[in-house]
Design a protein around this motif. Structure first.
Motif, PDB file in Angstrom:
ATOM      1  N   THR A   1       9.616  -0.237  10.862  1.00  0.00           N
ATOM      2  CA  THR A   1      10.921  -0.304  10.835  1.00  0.00           C
ATOM      3  C   THR A   1      11.695   1.236  10.643  1.00  0.00           C
ATOM      4  N   THR A   2      10.757   2.223  10.492  1.00  0.00           N
ATOM      5  CA  THR A   2      11.367   3.452  10.371  1.00  0.00           C
ATOM      6  C   THR A   2      10.922   4.598  11.604  1.00  0.00           C
ATOM      7  N   CYS A   3       9.826   4.104  12.347  1.00  0.00           N
ATOM      8  CA  CYS A   3       9.382   4.891  13.497  1.00  0.00           C
ATOM      9  C   CYS A   3       8.806   3.991  14.500  1.00  0.00           C
ATOM     10  N   PRO A   4       8.708   4.697  15.650  1.00  0.00           N
ATOM     11  CA  PRO A   4       8.262   3.861  16.756  1.00  0.00           C
ATOM     12  C   PRO A   4       6.554   3.525  16.728  1.00  0.00           C
ATOM     13  N   PRO A   5       5.988   2.423  17.249  1.00  0.00           N
ATOM     14  CA  PRO A   5       4.821   2.281  17.230  1.00  0.00           C
ATOM     15  C   PRO A   5       3.939   3.323  18.001  1.00  0.00           C
ATOM     16  N   GLN A   6       4.418   3.995  19.112  1.00  0.00           N
ATOM     17  CA  GLN A   6       3.848   5.005  19.638  1.00  0.00           C
ATOM     18  C   GLN A   6       3.279   6.227  18.632  1.00  0.00           C
ATOM     19  N   ALA A   7       4.491   6.511  17.877  1.00  0.00           N
ATOM     20  CA  ALA A   7       4.149   7.890  17.118  1.00  0.00           C
ATOM     21  C   ALA A   7       3.187   7.397  16.089  1.00  0.00           C
TER      22      ALA A   7
ATOM     23  N   LEU B   1       4.370  -2.697   8.060  1.00  0.00           N
ATOM     24  CA  LEU B   1       3.530  -3.806   7.973  1.00  0.00           C
ATOM     25  C   LEU B   1       2.430  -3.781   9.033  1.00  0.00           C
ATOM     26  N   TYR B   2       1.155  -4.017   8.494  1.00  0.00           N
ATOM     27  CA  TYR B   2       0.038  -3.807   9.405  1.00  0.00           C
ATOM     28  C   TYR B   2      -1.088  -4.641   9.125  1.00  0.00           C
ATOM     29  N   VAL B   3      -1.884  -5.101  10.241  1.00  0.00           N
ATOM     30  CA  VAL B   3      -2.813  -6.119  10.136  1.00  0.00           C
ATOM     31  C   VAL B   3      -4.251  -5.948  11.065  1.00  0.00           C
ATOM     32  N   PHE B   4      -5.173  -6.213  10.559  1.00  0.00           N
ATOM     33  CA  PHE B   4      -6.603  -6.244  11.265  1.00  0.00           C
ATOM     34  C   PHE B   4      -6.959  -7.575  11.819  1.00  0.00           C
ATOM     35  N   PRO B   5      -6.429  -8.130  12.973  1.00  0.00           N
ATOM     36  CA  PRO B   5      -6.941  -9.574  13.337  1.00  0.00           C
ATOM     37  C   PRO B   5      -8.051  -9.433  14.243  1.00  0.00           C
ATOM     38  N   ASN B   6      -8.421 -10.854  14.163  1.00  0.00           N
ATOM     39  CA  ASN B   6      -9.509 -10.853  15.083  1.00  0.00           C
ATOM     40  C   ASN B   6      -9.162 -10.508  16.504  1.00  0.00           C
ATOM     41  N   PRO B   7      -9.988  -9.914  17.348  1.00  0.00           N
ATOM     42  CA  PRO B   7      -9.659  -9.405  18.849  1.00  0.00           C
ATOM     43  C   PRO B   7      -9.235 -10.684  19.511  1.00  0.00           C
ATOM     44  N   LEU B   8      -9.424 -12.104  19.321  1.00  0.00           N
ATOM     45  CA  LEU B   8      -9.229 -13.092  20.201  1.00  0.00           C
ATOM     46  C   LEU B   8      -7.600 -13.451  19.692  1.00  0.00           C
TER      47      LEU B   8
ATOM     48  N   ARG C   1       0.797  -1.361   0.032  1.00  0.00           N
ATOM     49  CA  ARG C   1      -0.061  -0.128   0.026  1.00  0.00           C
ATOM     50  C   ARG C   1       0.822   1.412   0.071  1.00  0.00           C
ATOM     51  N   ARG C   2       0.709   2.200  -1.012  1.00  0.00           N
ATOM     52  CA  ARG C   2       1.261   3.618  -0.876  1.00  0.00           C
ATOM     53  C   ARG C   2       0.752   4.348   0.352  1.00  0.00           C
ATOM     54  N   MET C   3       1.366   4.849   1.178  1.00  0.00           N
ATOM     55  CA  MET C   3       1.152   5.638   2.351  1.00  0.00           C
ATOM     56  C   MET C   3       2.093   6.744   2.350  1.00  0.00           C
ATOM     57  N   LEU C   4       1.628   7.816   3.237  1.00  0.00           N
ATOM     58  CA  LEU C   4       2.343   8.781   3.690  1.00  0.00           C
ATOM     59  C   LEU C   4       2.332   8.937   5.119  1.00  0.00           C
ATOM     60  N   TRP C   5       3.693   9.208   5.626  1.00  0.00           N
ATOM     61  CA  TRP C   5       4.113   9.467   6.923  1.00  0.00           C
ATOM     62  C   TRP C   5       4.721  10.846   7.113  1.00  0.00           C
ATOM     63  N   ARG C   6       4.214  11.690   7.858  1.00  0.00           N
ATOM     64  CA  ARG C   6       4.620  12.883   8.194  1.00  0.00           C
ATOM     65  C   ARG C   6       4.909  13.636   6.474  1.00  0.00           C
ATOM     66  N   GLY C   7       3.861  13.379   5.653  1.00  0.00           N
ATOM     67  CA  GLY C   7       4.201  13.979   4.373  1.00  0.00           C
ATOM     68  C   GLY C   7       4.990  13.435   3.481  1.00  0.00           C
ATOM     69  N   GLN C   8       5.844  12.279   3.826  1.00  0.00           N
ATOM     70  CA  GLN C   8       6.574  11.648   2.817  1.00  0.00           C
ATOM     71  C   GLN C   8       6.224  10.413   2.704  1.00  0.00           C
ATOM     72  N   PRO C   9       6.481   9.845   1.381  1.00  0.00           N
ATOM     73  CA  PRO C   9       5.971   8.547   0.980  1.00  0.00           C
ATOM     74  C   PRO C   9       6.667   7.392   1.488  1.00  0.00           C
ATOM     75  N   VAL C  10       5.957   6.341   2.045  1.00  0.00           N
ATOM     76  CA  VAL C  10       6.450   5.270   2.700  1.00  0.00           C
ATOM     77  C   VAL C  10       5.898   4.030   2.132  1.00  0.00           C
ATOM     78  N   ARG C  11       6.686   2.872   2.145  1.00  0.00           N
ATOM     79  CA  ARG C  11       6.067   1.795   1.384  1.00  0.00           C
ATOM     80  C   ARG C  11       5.547   1.062   2.590  1.00  0.00           C
TER      81      ARG C  11
END
Length: 344
Positions: free
Chosen positions: A324-330, A119-126, A72-82
């Motif tokens: 890989t490029t930014c902390p999960p909290q951010a 890398l992101y995912v929408f898992p079942n809550p269980l 998915r093509r995304m932006l992070w703080r205005g910059q393209p990220v893979r």
């Protein structure tokens, strides 16, 4: 059976179609829909083909599991990220215990980290403990919000049918009058395909810090217009001078609920104005829908207009990821995901 009994190997999205479909059958559904989904998501996708990881059972040499990540093509703080969405985890029934699935998820995280920023995912809550054990971080929750437009069916769960229909009709009329008294609907129209001015709206608007999917026309054309899995209509909202100010990508469910899969507007990052939400409700009501759904993961301020228009949270699912490029909290603080950020 131990983890040493398995090996994870990279498969080919282009050439291993039948192997993957065989593992999907009975695990992720059945029938022709699986083949349609595969050809659209894995073969006809924009950019690089999805990363596909296959679980090999060493003793028999059989492929007994599979998982994939679609770019998915995304932006992070205005910059393209893979970025990549992890999807379609399937394990053969005789190997369906924690170990094999965990092996697949861990290896996917390792390989994806070499190719993608997120890398992101929408898992079942269980499945939350499994993803935590595999080394993923919870980025947030995607919440399904709902607004009832036809109250008869809901009241019928608690009242005799005549009372439910009479009371529901009164509630429906009251809600319509309130919307009209508050403000007239914005100029709007339904269209069956994405348009050039949707592209211009994205290019000229503020995108926030993200991560946020690039919602240009190339994305809309693939994600919605060319999808064989569901039919999408767009509700376009315009200013008095005809300029496009907002759009909603909508799919009608079999239960007559209008599911807003995605949207964009001049104020999408700050939070959709209530007048735009009221126009969506007006259009959905006129089309005969009994309710409207919208799913969103992001800042609570972005939902203020929806909540003011009567939407209520109904269910929640976690969003997990590995960056890989930014902390999960951010990432979690500025997340902007909708149902369109999933695979169907």
């Amino acid at each position: 059976m131990s983890g040493a009994a398995y090996e994870v190997v990279e498969a080919s999205a282009r050439h291993d179609r039948e192997r993957v479909l065989a593992l999907w059958e009975g695990n992720l559904g059945s029938g022709t829909r699986l083949g349609l989904k595969y050809d659209w998501f894995y073969v006809d996708c924009p950019g690089d083909a999805p990363l596909v990881m296959s679980l090999l059972h060493r003793e028999t040499g059989e492929r007994v599991g599979v998982v994939a990540a679609g770019e998915r093509r995304m932006l992070w703080r205005g910059q393209p990220v893979r970025a990549a969405l992890m999807v379609d985890l399937a394990v053969a029934p005789e190997h369906r215990w924690l170990g094999p699935a965990l092996i697949l998820q861990r290896r996917m995280k390792q390989v994806a980290a070499e190719r993608y920023d997120l890398l992101y995912v929408f898992p079942n809550p269980l499945a939350t403990p499994v993803y935590l054990r595999a080394g993923y971080s919870q980025l947030g929750e995607i919440v399904r919000y709902a607004r009832v437009l036809r109250h008869q069916g809901y009241l019928a769960r608690h009242l005799p049918t005549p009372l439910a229909w009479a009371g529901g009709s009164l509630l429906d009329v009251f809600a319509r009058v309130r919307r009209r008294l508050r403000a007239r609907p914005c100029r709007h129209e339904w269209v069956d395909r994405s348009t050039d001015d949707m592209d211009r709206l994205w290019a000229s608007s503020h995108h926030g810090d993200g991560p946020i999917t690039v919602r240009d026309r190339a994305y809309l054309d693939w994600r919605f217009d060319r999808s064989p899995l569901a039919s999408t209509r767009y509700l376009l909202l315009r200013a008095d001078d005809g300029q496009l100010e907002a759009w909603f990508a909508c799919q009608a469910r079999e239960d007559n609920i209008l599911h807003v899969h995605d949207l964009w507007s001049v104020d999408a990052v700050e939070g959709l104005a209530r007048a735009r939400v009221d126009t969506l409700l007006h259009a959905a009501d006129a089309a005969g829908h009994r309710a409207v759904w919208f799913e969103f993961a992001g800042a609570s301020a972005s939902m203020a207009g929806w909540l003011a228009a009567g939407f209520k949270p109904r269910s929640r699912r976690p969003v997990f990821g590995h960056a890989t490029t930014c902390p999960p909290q951010a990432l979690a603080a500025t997340l902007h995901l909708t149902a369109a950020d999933e695979d169907e």
